[in-house]
Structure formats: structure tokens, C-alpha cells
Design a protein around this motif. Sequence first.
Motif, PDB file in Angstrom:
ATOM      1  N   CYS A  28     -88.368 -63.433  64.392  1.00  0.00           N
ATOM      2  CA  CYS A  28     -87.682 -62.172  64.081  1.00  0.00           C
ATOM      3  C   CYS A  28     -87.015 -61.670  65.353  1.00  0.00           C
ATOM      4  CB  CYS A  28     -88.668 -61.138  63.561  1.00  0.00           C
ATOM      5  SG  CYS A  28     -89.393 -61.577  61.991  1.00  0.00           S
ATOM      6  N   ASN A  29     -85.718 -61.378  65.266  1.00  0.00           N
ATOM      7  CA  ASN A  29     -84.980 -60.979  66.457  1.00  0.00           C
ATOM      8  C   ASN A  29     -84.505 -59.531  66.419  1.00  0.00           C
ATOM      9  OD1 ASN A  29     -82.730 -61.000  64.778  1.00  0.00           O
ATOM     10  ND2 ASN A  29     -82.074 -63.023  65.430  1.00  0.00           N
ATOM     11  N   TYR A  30     -85.036 -58.751  65.456  1.00  0.00           N
ATOM     12  CA  TYR A  30     -84.597 -57.370  65.331  1.00  0.00           C
ATOM     13  C   TYR A  30     -85.623 -56.562  64.546  1.00  0.00           C
ATOM     14  CZ  TYR A  30     -81.554 -53.391  64.261  1.00  0.00           C
ATOM     15  OH  TYR A  30     -81.018 -52.135  64.157  1.00  0.00           O
ATOM     16  N   GLY A  31     -85.748 -55.298  64.856  1.00  0.00           N
ATOM     17  CA  GLY A  31     -86.573 -54.391  64.060  1.00  0.00           C
ATOM     18  C   GLY A  31     -88.026 -54.349  64.479  1.00  0.00           C
ATOM     19  N   ALA A  32     -88.851 -53.856  63.562  1.00  0.00           N
ATOM     20  CA  ALA A  32     -90.275 -53.655  63.834  1.00  0.00           C
ATOM     21  C   ALA A  32     -91.003 -54.978  64.069  1.00  0.00           C
ATOM     22  CB  ALA A  32     -90.921 -52.920  62.668  1.00  0.00           C
ATOM     23  N   ASN A  33     -90.495 -56.070  63.541  1.00  0.00           N
ATOM     24  CA  ASN A  33     -91.136 -57.386  63.671  1.00  0.00           C
ATOM     25  C   ASN A  33     -90.560 -58.213  64.821  1.00  0.00           C
ATOM     26  OD1 ASN A  33     -92.819 -56.936  61.413  1.00  0.00           O
ATOM     27  ND2 ASN A  33     -91.109 -57.426  60.066  1.00  0.00           N
ATOM     28  N   LEU A  34     -89.874 -57.593  65.732  1.00  0.00           N
ATOM     29  CA  LEU A  34     -89.239 -58.282  66.860  1.00  0.00           C
ATOM     30  C   LEU A  34     -90.237 -59.172  67.601  1.00  0.00           C
ATOM     31  CD1 LEU A  34     -86.708 -58.542  68.711  1.00  0.00           C
ATOM     32  CD2 LEU A  34     -87.657 -56.684  70.049  1.00  0.00           C
ATOM     33  N   GLY A  35     -89.889 -60.452  67.758  1.00  0.00           N
ATOM     34  CA  GLY A  35     -90.719 -61.389  68.503  1.00  0.00           C
ATOM     35  C   GLY A  35     -91.848 -62.022  67.700  1.00  0.00           C
ATOM     36  N   LYS A  36     -91.925 -61.742  66.401  1.00  0.00           N
ATOM     37  CA  LYS A  36     -92.995 -62.310  65.574  1.00  0.00           C
ATOM     38  C   LYS A  36     -92.488 -63.533  64.814  1.00  0.00           C
ATOM     39  CE  LYS A  36     -95.254 -57.861  64.895  1.00  0.00           C
ATOM     40  NZ  LYS A  36     -95.674 -56.863  63.893  1.00  0.00           N
ATOM     41  N   LEU A  37     -93.387 -64.499  64.595  1.00  0.00           N
ATOM     42  CA  LEU A  37     -93.051 -65.713  63.851  1.00  0.00           C
ATOM     43  C   LEU A  37     -93.243 -65.497  62.355  1.00  0.00           C
ATOM     44  CD1 LEU A  37     -94.607 -68.636  65.917  1.00  0.00           C
ATOM     45  CD2 LEU A  37     -92.215 -68.006  65.732  1.00  0.00           C
ATOM     46  N   VAL A  38     -92.292 -65.977  61.579  1.00  0.00           N
ATOM     47  CA  VAL A  38     -92.382 -65.936  60.117  1.00  0.00           C
ATOM     48  C   VAL A  38     -91.973 -67.295  59.564  1.00  0.00           C
ATOM     49  CG1 VAL A  38     -91.940 -63.456  59.923  1.00  0.00           C
ATOM     50  CG2 VAL A  38     -90.035 -65.036  59.848  1.00  0.00           C
ATOM     51  N   VAL A  39     -92.339 -67.542  58.329  1.00  0.00           N
ATOM     52  CA  VAL A  39     -91.974 -68.787  57.644  1.00  0.00           C
ATOM     53  C   VAL A  39     -91.157 -68.414  56.408  1.00  0.00           C
ATOM     54  CG1 VAL A  39     -92.844 -70.851  56.477  1.00  0.00           C
ATOM     55  CG2 VAL A  39     -94.072 -69.928  58.436  1.00  0.00           C
ATOM     56  N   ILE A  40     -90.076 -69.152  56.177  1.00  0.00           N
ATOM     57  CA  ILE A  40     -89.264 -68.917  54.983  1.00  0.00           C
ATOM     58  C   ILE A  40     -90.025 -69.441  53.769  1.00  0.00           C
ATOM     59  CG2 ILE A  40     -87.112 -69.489  53.785  1.00  0.00           C
ATOM     60  CD1 ILE A  40     -85.743 -69.666  56.512  1.00  0.00           C
ATOM     61  N   ILE A  41     -90.274 -68.528  52.817  1.00  0.00           N
ATOM     62  CA  ILE A  41     -90.995 -68.884  51.597  1.00  0.00           C
ATOM     63  C   ILE A  41     -90.016 -69.303  50.505  1.00  0.00           C
ATOM     64  CG2 ILE A  41     -92.574 -68.015  49.812  1.00  0.00           C
ATOM     65  CD1 ILE A  41     -93.795 -68.270  52.607  1.00  0.00           C
ATOM     66  N   ASN A  42     -88.873 -68.606  50.445  1.00  0.00           N
ATOM     67  CA  ASN A  42     -87.875 -68.899  49.433  1.00  0.00           C
ATOM     68  C   ASN A  42     -86.529 -68.361  49.891  1.00  0.00           C
ATOM     69  OD1 ASN A  42     -86.872 -69.876  47.038  1.00  0.00           O
ATOM     70  ND2 ASN A  42     -88.418 -68.865  45.774  1.00  0.00           N
ATOM     71  N   VAL A  43     -85.452 -69.000  49.485  1.00  0.00           N
ATOM     72  CA  VAL A  43     -84.100 -68.544  49.799  1.00  0.00           C
ATOM     73  C   VAL A  43     -83.620 -67.699  48.621  1.00  0.00           C
ATOM     74  CG1 VAL A  43     -81.744 -69.251  50.330  1.00  0.00           C
ATOM     75  CG2 VAL A  43     -83.669 -70.593  51.187  1.00  0.00           C
ATOM     76  N   VAL A  44     -83.307 -66.424  48.907  1.00  0.00           N
ATOM     77  CA  VAL A  44     -82.852 -65.510  47.860  1.00  0.00           C
ATOM     78  C   VAL A  44     -81.384 -65.764  47.563  1.00  0.00           C
ATOM     79  CG1 VAL A  44     -82.551 -63.083  47.212  1.00  0.00           C
ATOM     80  CG2 VAL A  44     -84.565 -63.783  48.520  1.00  0.00           C
ATOM     81  N   ASP A  45     -80.553 -65.705  48.589  1.00  0.00           N
ATOM     82  CA  ASP A  45     -79.132 -66.023  48.473  1.00  0.00           C
ATOM     83  C   ASP A  45     -78.634 -66.488  49.837  1.00  0.00           C
ATOM     84  OD1 ASP A  45     -78.598 -63.687  49.991  1.00  0.00           O
ATOM     85  OD2 ASP A  45     -78.384 -62.470  48.192  1.00  0.00           O
ATOM     86  N   GLY A  46     -77.336 -66.540  50.021  1.00  0.00           N
ATOM     87  CA  GLY A  46     -76.763 -67.048  51.270  1.00  0.00           C
ATOM     88  C   GLY A  46     -77.038 -66.206  52.495  1.00  0.00           C
ATOM     89  N   ARG A  47     -77.496 -64.995  52.310  1.00  0.00           N
ATOM     90  CA  ARG A  47     -77.717 -64.091  53.438  1.00  0.00           C
ATOM     91  C   ARG A  47     -79.153 -63.601  53.587  1.00  0.00           C
ATOM     92  NH1 ARG A  47     -73.216 -61.841  55.734  1.00  0.00           N
ATOM     93  NH2 ARG A  47     -71.259 -62.323  54.705  1.00  0.00           N
ATOM     94  N   ARG A  48     -79.978 -63.764  52.553  1.00  0.00           N
ATOM     95  CA  ARG A  48     -81.335 -63.224  52.581  1.00  0.00           C
ATOM     96  C   ARG A  48     -82.365 -64.283  52.192  1.00  0.00           C
ATOM     97  NH1 ARG A  48     -81.573 -58.634  48.594  1.00  0.00           N
ATOM     98  NH2 ARG A  48     -80.500 -60.179  47.345  1.00  0.00           N
ATOM     99  N   VAL A  49     -83.551 -64.148  52.785  1.00  0.00           N
ATOM    100  CA  VAL A  49     -84.654 -65.061  52.486  1.00  0.00           C
ATOM    101  C   VAL A  49     -85.949 -64.268  52.344  1.00  0.00           C
ATOM    102  CG1 VAL A  49     -83.694 -67.128  53.583  1.00  0.00           C
ATOM    103  CG2 VAL A  49     -84.982 -65.510  54.961  1.00  0.00           C
ATOM    104  N   LEU A  50     -86.889 -64.827  51.590  1.00  0.00           N
ATOM    105  CA  LEU A  50     -88.225 -64.261  51.469  1.00  0.00           C
ATOM    106  C   LEU A  50     -89.076 -64.897  52.561  1.00  0.00           C
ATOM    107  CD1 LEU A  50     -90.272 -62.546  49.806  1.00  0.00           C
ATOM    108  CD2 LEU A  50     -90.750 -64.630  48.517  1.00  0.00           C
ATOM    109  N   VAL A  51     -89.690 -64.069  53.414  1.00  0.00           N
ATOM    110  CA  VAL A  51     -90.476 -64.588  54.535  1.00  0.00           C
ATOM    111  C   VAL A  51     -91.897 -64.036  54.488  1.00  0.00           C
ATOM    112  CG1 VAL A  51     -88.488 -64.884  56.051  1.00  0.00           C
ATOM    113  CG2 VAL A  51     -89.759 -62.751  56.122  1.00  0.00           C
TER     114      VAL A  51
END
Length: 150
Positions: A28-51
Motif C-alpha cells: 500500500c503506497n497511500y492512506g492509512a495502510n501506507l507501507g503495509k503488505l496486502v494480497v489481491i483476492i479478486n480483480v473488481v475491474d481495470g482500476r480496483r481490486v479486492l485485497v
Amino acid sequence: QAHTPGSRAIIAMSEGKRLVETGRVCLCNYGANLGKLVVIINVVDGRRVLVDGPNADPKKAVKRQIMPLARLSLTTIKCDIMPGARINTLTKAMKAADVVGKWNAGSWAKGMAKKEAKASMGDFDRFKMMVARKTRAKAVNKAMKKMVKK
């Protein structure tokens, strides 16, 4: 080709190594989760993903949410999960792929740790670092002058 704010992540998809796909580990490179690791669970569309970002340390954990790709930096690390995987499945897959170990061994994480350590230094620590840097520079310059004379 026109570049929109989120196109940086979309361009990264075509690089080959860092595809936006289920199981891709991101930072995560922005916001409250800055510097935290996440995994993509599903691709919502071309711009958003479920993490989701499960972690033993609650301060480093990220709850399952939809995030824009512009707020994520894709890594080369990937774990083997199916789209929509549950939290226990994801945790097991992350352990099996040694995600945290691979991340900590990489230069990206080491650089972030170095910046964090430097930012948390006190006044005297910064002074000691300056003196050590000057001492090292003197030694290097002395050795270089010796080499030039020969």
C-alpha cells in the motif's frame, strides 16, 4: 497514449513480472495502510481490486476491502490462491509461499527499514552518524591520495 492517474498500475500489468492477478502481493503506497503488505483476492475491474492483508501483528494487518490500483505498488511475490479465498486459506498460502520472508529479504523492504530507522533517530544519533561519515570519508580520501601518488 493518454495517461490517467491510475494508469501507472495498468502499465505495470504489461511488464510481465508484475501482473495484476489473484494472489499478487502488493504494498500500500497511500492512506492509512501506507507501507503495509496486502494480497489481491479478486480483480473488481481495470482500476480496483479486492485485497486482504492478514498479519499476526494487528498494527500491520489490513482488513479485506476494495482498493484502487493507484494506491498499490505491485511486487514480484505471488502466493497460490483461488479468487475470493477466505482468510484462513490466504494465511496458509502466505505461509507456504513465505511471503513475509521473501519481502524482508528484498531490497525494497530493507530500504524502507533503513528510512524508518533514520527517521526515528535522535539528535545525538544523527551527530554520531555524521562523525562516522566524516571519519570514513577522511580514510577513503587518504587511501585514494596514496593510490594516485604511486
